[in-house]
Write a protein that holds these residues in place. Structure first.
Motif, PDB file in Angstrom:
ATOM      1  N   ARG A  24      25.517 -16.720  21.540  1.00 59.42           N
ATOM      2  CA  ARG A  24      25.755 -15.296  21.294  1.00 59.42           C
ATOM      3  C   ARG A  24      25.968 -15.039  19.807  1.00 59.42           C
ATOM      4  N   ALA A  25      26.762 -15.896  19.170  1.00 56.15           N
ATOM      5  CA  ALA A  25      27.017 -15.751  17.733  1.00 56.15           C
ATOM      6  C   ALA A  25      25.725 -15.910  16.932  1.00 56.15           C
ATOM      7  N   GLU A  26      24.864 -16.818  17.379  1.00 56.09           N
ATOM      8  CA  GLU A  26      23.583 -17.018  16.690  1.00 56.09           C
ATOM      9  C   GLU A  26      22.705 -15.776  16.795  1.00 56.09           C
ATOM     10  N   LEU A  27      22.675 -15.161  17.980  1.00 61.63           N
ATOM     11  CA  LEU A  27      21.890 -13.937  18.165  1.00 61.63           C
ATOM     12  C   LEU A  27      22.437 -12.797  17.309  1.00 61.63           C
ATOM     13  N   ILE A  28      23.753 -12.702  17.187  1.00 63.86           N
ATOM     14  CA  ILE A  28      24.351 -11.669  16.337  1.00 63.86           C
ATOM     15  C   ILE A  28      23.977 -11.910  14.885  1.00 63.86           C
ATOM     16  N   SER A  29      24.019 -13.157  14.441  1.00 63.63           N
ATOM     17  CA  SER A  29      23.642 -13.486  13.063  1.00 63.63           C
ATOM     18  C   SER A  29      22.190 -13.101  12.790  1.00 63.63           C
ATOM     19  N   ILE A  30      21.313 -13.387  13.746  1.00 65.32           N
ATOM     20  CA  ILE A  30      19.899 -13.009  13.608  1.00 65.32           C
ATOM     21  C   ILE A  30      19.770 -11.493  13.542  1.00 65.32           C
ATOM     22  N   GLY A  31      20.506 -10.806  14.421  1.00 67.77           N
ATOM     23  CA  GLY A  31      20.443  -9.347  14.452  1.00 67.77           C
ATOM     24  C   GLY A  31      20.923  -8.708  13.168  1.00 67.77           C
ATOM     25  N   ARG A  32      21.961  -9.269  12.562  1.00 70.44           N
ATOM     26  CA  ARG A  32      22.449  -8.723  11.287  1.00 70.44           C
ATOM     27  C   ARG A  32      21.363  -8.764  10.231  1.00 70.44           C
ATOM     28  N   LYS A  33      20.586  -9.833  10.215  1.00 77.06           N
ATOM     29  CA  LYS A  33      19.499  -9.948   9.238  1.00 77.06           C
ATOM     30  C   LYS A  33      18.370  -8.982   9.563  1.00 77.06           C
ATOM     31  N   LEU A  34      18.045  -8.834  10.852  1.00 77.49           N
ATOM     32  CA  LEU A  34      16.965  -7.928  11.248  1.00 77.49           C
ATOM     33  C   LEU A  34      17.300  -6.480  10.897  1.00 77.49           C
ATOM     34  N   PHE A  35      18.504  -6.047  11.288  1.00 74.94           N
ATOM     35  CA  PHE A  35      18.874  -4.655  11.043  1.00 74.94           C
ATOM     36  C   PHE A  35      19.194  -4.384   9.576  1.00 74.94           C
ATOM     37  N   ALA A  36      19.318  -5.429   8.794  1.00 75.12           N
ATOM     38  CA  ALA A  36      19.493  -5.235   7.351  1.00 75.12           C
ATOM     39  C   ALA A  36      18.197  -4.769   6.708  1.00 75.12           C
ATOM     40  N   ASP A  37      17.064  -5.156   7.283  1.00 79.83           N
ATOM     41  CA  ASP A  37      15.762  -4.844   6.691  1.00 79.83           C
ATOM     42  C   ASP A  37      15.005  -3.742   7.417  1.00 79.83           C
ATOM     43  N   ILE A  38      15.328  -3.519   8.692  1.00 83.52           N
ATOM     44  CA  ILE A  38      14.574  -2.583   9.525  1.00 83.52           C
ATOM     45  C   ILE A  38      15.550  -1.654  10.228  1.00 83.52           C
ATOM     46  N   SER A  39      15.202  -0.374  10.312  1.00 84.34           N
ATOM     47  CA  SER A  39      16.100   0.591  10.938  1.00 84.34           C
ATOM     48  C   SER A  39      16.201   0.359  12.443  1.00 84.34           C
ATOM     49  N   TYR A  40      17.269   0.868  13.005  1.00 80.80           N
ATOM     50  CA  TYR A  40      17.514   0.717  14.445  1.00 80.80           C
ATOM     51  C   TYR A  40      16.333   1.258  15.255  1.00 80.80           C
ATOM     52  N   ASP A  41      15.900   2.468  14.938  1.00 86.10           N
ATOM     53  CA  ASP A  41      14.835   3.105  15.718  1.00 86.10           C
ATOM     54  C   ASP A  41      13.502   2.376  15.593  1.00 86.10           C
ATOM     55  N   ALA A  42      13.294   1.688  14.480  1.00 85.23           N
ATOM     56  CA  ALA A  42      12.012   1.017  14.250  1.00 85.23           C
ATOM     57  C   ALA A  42      11.917  -0.325  14.967  1.00 85.23           C
ATOM     58  N   LEU A  43      13.022  -0.820  15.491  1.00 81.87           N
ATOM     59  CA  LEU A  43      13.033  -2.120  16.170  1.00 81.87           C
ATOM     60  C   LEU A  43      13.120  -1.932  17.685  1.00 81.87           C
ATOM     61  N   SER A  44      12.110  -2.416  18.406  1.00 83.08           N
ATOM     62  CA  SER A  44      12.178  -2.437  19.860  1.00 83.08           C
ATOM     63  C   SER A  44      12.774  -3.763  20.313  1.00 83.08           C
ATOM     64  N   MET A  45      13.133  -3.842  21.568  1.00 77.87           N
ATOM     65  CA  MET A  45      13.639  -5.103  22.082  1.00 77.87           C
ATOM     66  C   MET A  45      12.573  -6.191  22.008  1.00 77.87           C
ATOM     67  N   ASP A  46      11.305  -5.804  22.205  1.00 74.95           N
ATOM     68  CA  ASP A  46      10.222  -6.781  22.065  1.00 74.95           C
ATOM     69  C   ASP A  46      10.154  -7.303  20.634  1.00 74.95           C
ATOM     70  N   ASP A  47      10.315  -6.389  19.657  1.00 74.82           N
ATOM     71  CA  ASP A  47      10.308  -6.799  18.247  1.00 74.82           C
ATOM     72  C   ASP A  47      11.454  -7.772  17.967  1.00 74.82           C
ATOM     73  N   ILE A  48      12.629  -7.414  18.471  1.00 76.65           N
ATOM     74  CA  ILE A  48      13.807  -8.246  18.223  1.00 76.65           C
ATOM     75  C   ILE A  48      13.613  -9.642  18.816  1.00 76.65           C
ATOM     76  N   ALA A  49      13.135  -9.688  20.069  1.00 72.49           N
ATOM     77  CA  ALA A  49      12.935 -10.976  20.722  1.00 72.49           C
ATOM     78  C   ALA A  49      11.891 -11.812  19.987  1.00 72.49           C
ATOM     79  N   ARG A  50      10.828 -11.172  19.555  1.00 72.89           N
ATOM     80  CA  ARG A  50       9.768 -11.897  18.853  1.00 72.89           C
ATOM     81  C   ARG A  50      10.269 -12.455  17.527  1.00 72.89           C
ATOM     82  N   GLN A  51      10.965 -11.640  16.764  1.00 70.98           N
ATOM     83  CA  GLN A  51      11.432 -12.094  15.458  1.00 70.98           C
ATOM     84  C   GLN A  51      12.594 -13.082  15.567  1.00 70.98           C
ATOM     85  N   ALA A  52      13.341 -12.999  16.673  1.00 69.69           N
ATOM     86  CA  ALA A  52      14.433 -13.941  16.890  1.00 69.69           C
ATOM     87  C   ALA A  52      13.947 -15.226  17.567  1.00 69.69           C
TER      88      ALA A  52
END
Length: 219
Positions: A24-52
């Motif tokens: 869970r902590a690893e997924l949060i760390s990945i998410g912090r990096k993703l949302f640092a570069d891309i807005s919430y609305d621009a990221l779908s769950m498919d995008d998040i899963a693919r990039q993570a």
């Protein structure tokens, strides 16, 4: 089942819980990096899963939804900010206040996307995100009160005065990380002086909360 057997059953469960918390902590760390570069609305769950590089179902398993994932990321960022700001409890009162402000600015400087999310309230007007932000403000007020007065049970005039100062710090810090036209040390000194003014105003309203004497500087 005897005590030895109970322990044998408990060990795998404990290891499973530790692995789950680490994942869970690893997924949060990945998410912090993703949302640092891309807005919430621009990221779908498919995008998040693919990039993570994980199955989408794993994110749903831990966080139930994209919003739940986002809130967990904000709460994790908030915990970091409060930890940074409350460091230096072994110092004298005035030095502790200075350390609190400097640590707050260091966090904002090195975690700009997370800081903007915390202070700006996240996605639109989200009551949960705003509640998290308000919790940060109260935590910072308590930290400053502990450092300046040696106590956190302060009267309404003192609380509101410190809260007003915290809100001004948020605005100044957002401007600073956008412009970068002051050094962190200069901004810290300025905010300390502003806090001194706020605390002198608090003292006039409530003499039970005197402003700390200015720190003496050698040289």
């Amino acid at each position: 089942m005897n005590i030895s057997q109970e322990r044998d059953v408990a060990r795998p469960r404990a290891r499973g819980t530790e692995r789950s918390a680490a994942r869970r902590a690893e997924l949060i760390s990945i998410g912090r990096k993703l949302f640092a570069d891309i807005s919430y609305d621009a990221l779908s769950m498919d995008d998040i899963a693919r990039q993570a590089h994980v199955a989408k179902g794993l994110i749903y398993y831990y966080f139930q939804s994209k919003r739940g994932y986002y809130l967990a990321i904000i709460q994790d960022s908030v915990a970091d900010l409060v930890t940074y700001a409350s460091s230096g409890i072994e110092l004298q009162q005035v030095d502790r206040v200075h350390r609190t402000i400097d640590s707050y600015l260091r966090y904002a400087e090195h975690n700009q996307a997370a800081y903007r999310t915390i202070v700006s309230g996240g996605v639109g007007f989200d009551t949960e995100v705003h509640a998290i932000r308000d919790g940060v403000r109260e935590a910072i007020v308590a930290t400053i009160a502990e450092g300046a007065y040696g106590r956190t049970d302060i009267t309404p005039p003192a609380r509101v005065g410190l809260l007003a100062w915290v809100c001004s710090v948020e605005g100044a810090t957002l401007d600073w990380i956008d412009r970068q036209d002051l050094s962190r040390e200069t901004l810290c000194d300025l905010l300390v002086k502003m806090l001194g003014g706020a605390m002198r105003a608090i003292e006039e309203m409530d003499p039970a909360f005197p402003a700390p004497a200015p720190a003496r500087r050698d040289g």
